[in-house]
Write a protein that holds these residues in place. Structure first.
Motif, mmCIF file in Angstrom:
data_model
loop_
_atom_site.group_PDB
_atom_site.id
_atom_site.type_symbol
_atom_site.label_atom_id
_atom_site.label_comp_id
_atom_site.label_asym_id
_atom_site.label_seq_id
_atom_site.Cartn_x
_atom_site.Cartn_y
_atom_site.Cartn_z
ATOM 1 N N PRO A 99 0.834 -1.206 0.000
ATOM 2 C CA PRO A 99 0.000 0.000 0.000
ATOM 3 C C PRO A 99 0.871 1.260 0.000
ATOM 4 O O PRO A 99 2.022 1.211 0.433
ATOM 5 N N SER A 100 0.289 2.349 -0.495
ATOM 6 C CA SER A 100 1.082 3.590 -0.525
ATOM 7 C C SER A 100 1.041 4.297 0.830
ATOM 8 O O SER A 100 1.999 4.946 1.230
ATOM 9 N N ILE A 101 -0.095 4.168 1.521
ATOM 10 C CA ILE A 101 -0.273 4.864 2.807
ATOM 11 C C ILE A 101 -0.920 3.887 3.793
ATOM 12 O O ILE A 101 -1.826 3.139 3.404
ATOM 13 N N VAL A 102 -0.472 3.891 5.034
ATOM 14 C CA VAL A 102 -1.130 3.087 6.082
ATOM 15 C C VAL A 102 -1.406 3.997 7.278
ATOM 16 O O VAL A 102 -0.500 4.660 7.783
ATOM 17 N N LEU A 103 -2.683 4.017 7.695
ATOM 18 C CA LEU A 103 -3.081 4.912 8.791
ATOM 19 C C LEU A 103 -3.626 4.111 9.978
ATOM 20 O O LEU A 103 -4.333 3.120 9.799
ATOM 21 N N PHE A 104 -3.316 4.596 11.157
ATOM 22 C CA PHE A 104 -3.760 3.969 12.414
ATOM 23 C C PHE A 104 -4.409 5.040 13.279
ATOM 24 O O PHE A 104 -4.112 6.230 13.133
ATOM 25 N N GLY A 105 -5.227 4.623 14.238
ATOM 26 C CA GLY A 105 -5.688 5.550 15.269
ATOM 27 C C GLY A 105 -4.561 5.740 16.277
ATOM 28 O O GLY A 105 -3.849 4.782 16.582
ATOM 29 N N ALA A 106 -4.427 6.952 16.797
ATOM 30 C CA ALA A 106 -3.391 7.176 17.819
ATOM 31 C C ALA A 106 -3.970 6.823 19.199
ATOM 32 O O ALA A 106 -3.944 7.619 20.135
ATOM 33 N N SER A 107 -4.520 5.625 19.272
ATOM 34 C CA SER A 107 -5.052 5.100 20.535
ATOM 35 C C SER A 107 -3.929 4.326 21.216
ATOM 36 O O SER A 107 -2.827 4.237 20.666
ATOM 37 N N VAL A 108 -4.214 3.733 22.351
ATOM 38 C CA VAL A 108 -3.164 2.979 23.041
ATOM 39 C C VAL A 108 -2.642 1.858 22.125
ATOM 40 O O VAL A 108 -1.441 1.731 21.891
ATOM 41 N N ASN A 109 -3.561 1.071 21.555
ATOM 42 C CA ASN A 109 -3.151 -0.023 20.666
ATOM 43 C C ASN A 109 -2.534 0.494 19.374
ATOM 44 O O ASN A 109 -1.534 -0.024 18.889
ATOM 45 N N GLY A 110 -3.173 1.504 18.810
ATOM 46 C CA GLY A 110 -2.709 2.042 17.524
ATOM 47 C C GLY A 110 -1.302 2.611 17.619
ATOM 48 O O GLY A 110 -0.471 2.415 16.719
ATOM 49 N N LYS A 111 -1.015 3.296 18.725
ATOM 50 C CA LYS A 111 0.324 3.872 18.902
ATOM 51 C C LYS A 111 1.357 2.757 19.008
ATOM 52 O O LYS A 111 2.439 2.829 18.442
ATOM 53 N N ASP A 112 0.983 1.746 19.759
ATOM 54 C CA ASP A 112 1.885 0.620 19.993
ATOM 55 C C ASP A 112 2.176 -0.117 18.679
ATOM 56 O O ASP A 112 3.332 -0.316 18.305
ATOM 57 N N LEU A 113 1.109 -0.453 17.967
ATOM 58 C CA LEU A 113 1.254 -1.260 16.756
ATOM 59 C C LEU A 113 1.926 -0.477 15.625
ATOM 60 O O LEU A 113 2.814 -0.990 14.936
ATOM 61 N N SER A 114 1.515 0.775 15.425
ATOM 62 C CA SER A 114 2.055 1.554 14.303
ATOM 63 C C SER A 114 3.564 1.739 14.453
ATOM 64 O O SER A 114 4.312 1.643 13.476
#
Ligand SMILES: Cc1cc2nc3c(=O)[nH]c(=O)nc-3n(C[C@H](O)[C@H](O)[C@H](O)COP(=O)(O)OP(=O)(O)OC[C@H]3O[C@@H](n4cnc5c(N)ncnc54)[C@H](O)[C@@H]3O)c2cc1C
Length: 329
Positions: free
Chosen positions: A90-105
C-alpha cells in the motif's frame, strides 16, 4: 493502485469510532489519489465487521483471522500486518493514535524501516500525492506540517475525535479478502492470561465526547462523586490531572496529559485544575473547554473557552441540577 490502508481497531466485536473517523477522511484522499481505500481487520472472528467498515468507505477489507490472534499482542499483530503490507505494498497506512494504535504503528514502521508521523490532528496529500500530516509539537505549543519522502508505505497515526466520521452508507458492499496468517503461538512473545476490564461500560477517555476532569482542587477522592454526577447527566466520563492520580485519588487510566491520555472531546470541563503545560498537552485540542477554578490567574483560563472563577464545590452541584432540569424539559 496500491491503495490507502486504514488499520481497523475493534473491541468485543465492535469497530472503534476512531476507525470510522480515519476511513471517512482517507476516502477523500483515496479519491484524490485514484487509489482504492482498504482496511485490515486482524483477530479471531473479524469478518462480521467487514460490512461495517465498508459502510464508511472501505472498498476492500482484508480479514486476517486466526485463533492465535484472538487477543492483541504487539509481536503477533506486527508480524501478520508486516507480511500483508510487504505482499500488497500500500502507498499509505493509517492507524488511530489510541493505546493499541500507537503501539502497533510504531512497531510496524520500525519493522518495515519506514517513517511514522504520530498523533496527527490532520491528514492530507501534497501536490505530488504523498501523505502530508499535521501534528502538534512541544506539548501542543506549535503544530508542524510533516511531509513524507517517496518511500512507501507512508505511515501515520491519527488522534481520536479530531476528524469527523461521515454518515455510514449501508448500501456499499466491500470486497472481502480472507487472509490466512502464518502466525504461531510462539510468534507472540507474550501470552495474555486474563483481560481485566476497568471502568465498566464507560467509554474510554480517548473516545469520550464529554469529559469532566478534576485536579488537586478536588481536595480528596471522596469528592469526585460530584464530578461523576455531572459526567453522568452530561453523558460523559470523569478524567483527572496527574496530581490527583499521584495522590491516589483516581486510577492512572483516568489521567489526562503528556504522561497520561491525549483526549479531544467536544466538551472538556476542568474543575480544580491549574492548567500546567503537561495537562494542556493532553486536552488542549478539545473543542470546547470550560474551566472552574477559584484562582483567576490560573493558566487554564488562557486556554478555556468559558471560565468560572469560583469555588468548584459551589459551582458543580448546581450545574448538575441545571443540566438535569434542562434534560427533563
Ligand atoms: C514530565 C512531566 C509529566 C507530567 N504529566 C502530566 C500529565 O500527564 N497530566 C497532568 O495533569 N499533569 C502532568 N504533570 C504535572 C503537572 O506539571 C502539574 O503538576 C499538574 O498538572 C497539576 O495538577 P493540578 O492542576 O490538579 O494541581 P495544581 O497545579 O495544584 O492546581 C490545583 C488548582 O485547583 C484550584 N483549586 C483549589 N481549590 C479549589 C476549589 N475549591 N475550587 C476551584 N478551584 C480550586 C487551584 O486554584 C489550582 O489552580 C507532569 C509533570 C511532569 C514534570
Amino acid at each position: 493502485m496500491a491503495g490507502i490502508w486504514v488499520y481497523t481497531e475493534h473491541k468485543d466485536g465492535k469497530v472503534k469510532k476512531v476507525t470510522f473517523e480515519i476511513l471517512s477522511e482517507a476516502k477523500k484522499l483515496a479519491e484524490k489519489k485514484g487509489e482504492p481505500l482498504c482496511t485490515v481487520l486482524v483477530g479471531s472472528a473479524v469478518e462480521a465487521m467487514a460490512s461495517t467498515v465498508g459502510s464508511y468507505g472501505a472498498q476492500k477489507v482484508y480479514c486476517v483471522e486466526s485463533g492465535d490472534l484472538a487477543t492483541y499482542t504487539t509481536s503477533g499483530f506486527t508480524k501478520v500486518l508486516c507480511e500483508l503490507v510487504k505482499q500488497e505494498n500500500p502507498s499509505i497506512v493509517l492507524f488511530g493514535a489510541s493505546v493499541n494504535g500507537k503501539d502497533l504503528s510504531a512497531r510496524v514502521a520500525g519493522r518495515l524501516g519506514v517513517g511514522l508521523a504520530t498523533d496527527c490532528t490532520g491528514i492530507g496529500l501534497d501536490d505530488a500525492g504523498r501523505l502530508q500530516v499535521r501534528r502538534p509539537m512541544f506539548a501542543g505549543k506549535v503544530s508542524a506540517d510533516v511531509a513524507f519522502t517517496d518511500a512507501t508505505p507512508q505511515m501515520a497515526s491519527v488522534r481520536p475525535n479530531v476528524l469527523t466520521a461521515s454518515e455510514p452508507d449501508t448500501a456499499s458492499k466491500p470486497e472481502v479478502v480472507k487472509v490466512t496468517p502464518t502466525v504461531k503461538p510462539e510468534d507472540s512473545m507474550v501470552s495474555v492470561k486474563e483481560v481485566i476490564q476497568t471502568g465498566g461500560e464507560k467509554v474510554d477517555l480517548t473516545e469520550a465526547e464529554i469529559i469532566v476532569s478534576g485536579g488537586r482542587g478536588m481536595k480528596g477522592p471522596e469528592n469526585y462523586n460530584i464530578l461523576e454526577e455531572l459526567a453522568d447527566v452530561l453523558g460523559g466520563v470523569v478524567g483527572a490531572s496527574r496530581s490527583a492520580v499521584d495522590a491516589g485519588w483516581r486510577p492512572q487510566s483516568d489521567q489526562v496529559g503528556q504522561s497520561g491520555k491525549v483526549v479531544t472531546p467536544n466538551l472538556y470541563i476542568a474543575a480544580g485544575i491549574s492548567g500546567a503545560i503537561q495537562h494542556l498537552a493532553g486536552m488542549g485540542t478539545s473543542k470546547v473547554i470550560v474551566a472552574i477554578n477559584k484562582d483567576p490567574e490560573a493558566p487554564i483560563f488562557k486556554k478555556a473557552d468559558y471560565g468560572v472563577v469560583d469555588d468548584l464545590f459551589k459551582v458543580v452541584p448546581p450545574l448538575t441540577e441545571e443540566v438535569k432540569k434542562l434534560k427533563s424539559e
